[in-house]
Design a protein around this motif. Structure first.
Motif, PDB file in Angstrom:
ATOM      1  N   MET A 205      -2.965  -3.167   7.368  1.00 41.27           N
ATOM      2  CA  MET A 205      -3.614  -1.885   8.207  1.00 41.27           C
ATOM      3  C   MET A 205      -3.726  -0.789   7.473  1.00 41.27           C
ATOM      4  SD  MET A 205      -4.326  -3.836  10.604  1.00 41.27           S
ATOM      5  CE  MET A 205      -5.299  -2.735  11.650  1.00 41.27           C
ATOM      6  N   ASP A 206      -2.629  -0.281   6.671  1.00 48.83           N
ATOM      7  CA  ASP A 206      -2.700   0.857   5.716  1.00 48.83           C
ATOM      8  C   ASP A 206      -3.947   0.760   4.722  1.00 48.83           C
ATOM      9  OD1 ASP A 206      -0.790   1.915   7.502  1.00 48.83           O
ATOM     10  OD2 ASP A 206       0.980   1.131   6.293  1.00 48.83           O
ATOM     11  N   ALA A 207      -3.930  -0.423   4.228  1.00 48.32           N
ATOM     12  CA  ALA A 207      -4.982  -0.580   3.346  1.00 48.32           C
ATOM     13  C   ALA A 207      -6.461  -0.272   4.071  1.00 48.32           C
ATOM     14  CB  ALA A 207      -5.237  -1.850   2.351  1.00 48.32           C
ATOM     15  N   ALA A 208      -6.638  -0.692   4.968  1.00 44.54           N
ATOM     16  CA  ALA A 208      -7.950  -0.367   5.684  1.00 44.54           C
ATOM     17  C   ALA A 208      -8.147   0.982   6.073  1.00 44.54           C
ATOM     18  CB  ALA A 208      -8.009  -1.175   7.114  1.00 44.54           C
ATOM     19  N   ASP A 209      -7.226   1.837   6.223  1.00 43.83           N
ATOM     20  CA  ASP A 209      -7.205   3.322   6.390  1.00 43.83           C
ATOM     21  C   ASP A 209      -7.758   3.784   7.344  1.00 43.83           C
ATOM     22  OD1 ASP A 209      -6.498   5.799   5.460  1.00 43.83           O
ATOM     23  OD2 ASP A 209      -8.530   6.096   4.516  1.00 43.83           O
TER      24      ASP A 209
END
Length: 322
Positions: free
Chosen positions: A274-278
């Motif tokens: 989810m952090d990578a999707a920003d």
């Protein structure tokens, strides 16, 4: 103790059991109770193993890589093909065809007279739907230089921004490569074969990879606009599901509003993805996602804002089925 002894114990009459010492009777009752518990547990585990995403609410990712069993679906008894009441699709004649071919009789079938100078009329028409002969169209772009009559300076025109080199593939053929590869999942080797067979143009798998890379870059502006739209909404839905990628289990993550959805694929399922999707890390509104790594208190904390939604947001959530 052999199986015959076990069977005889299960069929002992009450009188025989009463003659046994108290400690033995207690132990037998304990064993009977324990056997019943274990049998119940075995039935539960067998039922759990028989469940997958096709017969329960388990996600497809829980199926793993095992081969799915053959469908047990029974025949419906209906005849193959379109069913009664189905609206079919077929060709219908158009009023303005692109090409008209007139077939005229040269002589009379009764007496053999010459009919070449006789005016005829259309007695019947039939139409054939086909595609034009595929052909590559080569467009040459030239830039001119002009000499200024006032100062003698030389000025050269500029090529269009999308014309990068001496030769290149145009937008339509690049779009066709991406369409075959990503919409219909045609392997790149077959895409090269299709383009060569149909259009007579020899492609390499590296060219297809370059087309993908360029189109990926072109989507950066769209991606930024999509994220901006999602971050500006008040309520978002986050979810994930398993997907095989390069023969390994990956996760497709989605962030969606009522108007748009953002998809991304990642090796991880939780917070890292989810952090990578920003999106989730910057979202300030209300959402339905909470990582399992947060624990019970973290999940409750993340859901707390949902209790303060206004009526409009509550209606939106109900319309999504939450």
């Amino acid at each position: 103790m052999d199986s015959q002894t076990i069977i005889s114990i299960s069929t002992l009459s009450g009188e025989v059991v009463d003659t046994l010492p108290e400690s033995i009777r207690v132990y037998i009752r304990y064993l009977e109770s324990r056997i019943q518990q274990l049998e119940t547990r075995v039935h539960e585990l067998e039922a759990r193993l028989s469940k997958d995403s096709s017969n329960s609410n388990k996600p497809p990712s829980s199926d793993g890589l095992k081969r799915k069993p053959k469908s047990l679906r029974e025949q419906s008894g209906k005849k193959p093909g379109g069913q009664q009441g189905r609206v079919g699709k077929g060709l219908t004649q158009v009023n303005n065809p692109d090409t008209i071919v007139t077939h005229t009789p040269a002589s009379c079938t009764e007496c053999g007279s010459n009919l070449s100078d006789v005016y005829g009329f259309c007695a019947e028409q039939r139409q054939v739907f086909d595609i034009p002969q595929p052909k590559i169209n080569v467009t040459e772009h030239r830039v001119e230089e002009k000499k200024c009559p006032c100062c003698g300076g030389i000025t050269r025109a500029l090529f269009p921004e999308n014309i990068k080199g001496p030769v290149q593939y145009g937008d339509r053929i690049r779009a066709l490569i991406a369409y075959f590869s990503h919409e219909h999942f045609v392997p790149v080797d077959r895409v090269c074969a299709i383009v060569e067979d149909v259009f007579g143009v020899s492609l390499s798998p590296g060219t297809c990879a370059n087309v993908d890379e360029q189109l990926f870059i072109n989507l950066e502006v769209f991606e930024a606009g999509l994220k901006a739209h999602l971050l500006a909404t008040r309520v978002l839905h986050f979810d994930e599901t398993g997907m095989r990628c390069e023969k390994k289990l990956h996760w497709v993550h989605v962030a969606s509003s009522q108007m748009a959805t953002f998809y991304t694929i990642h090796k991880k399922r939780g917070q890292e993805a989810m952090d990578a999707a920003d999106i989730l890390s910057r979202f300030q509104g209300y959402h339905n996602w909470a990582s399992a790594s947060l624990g019970e208190s973290g999940i409750l904390e993340s859901l707390q804002p949902l209790f303060h939604l206004q009526n409009g947001a509550k209606a939106n959530i109900r319309s999504w089925g939450y």
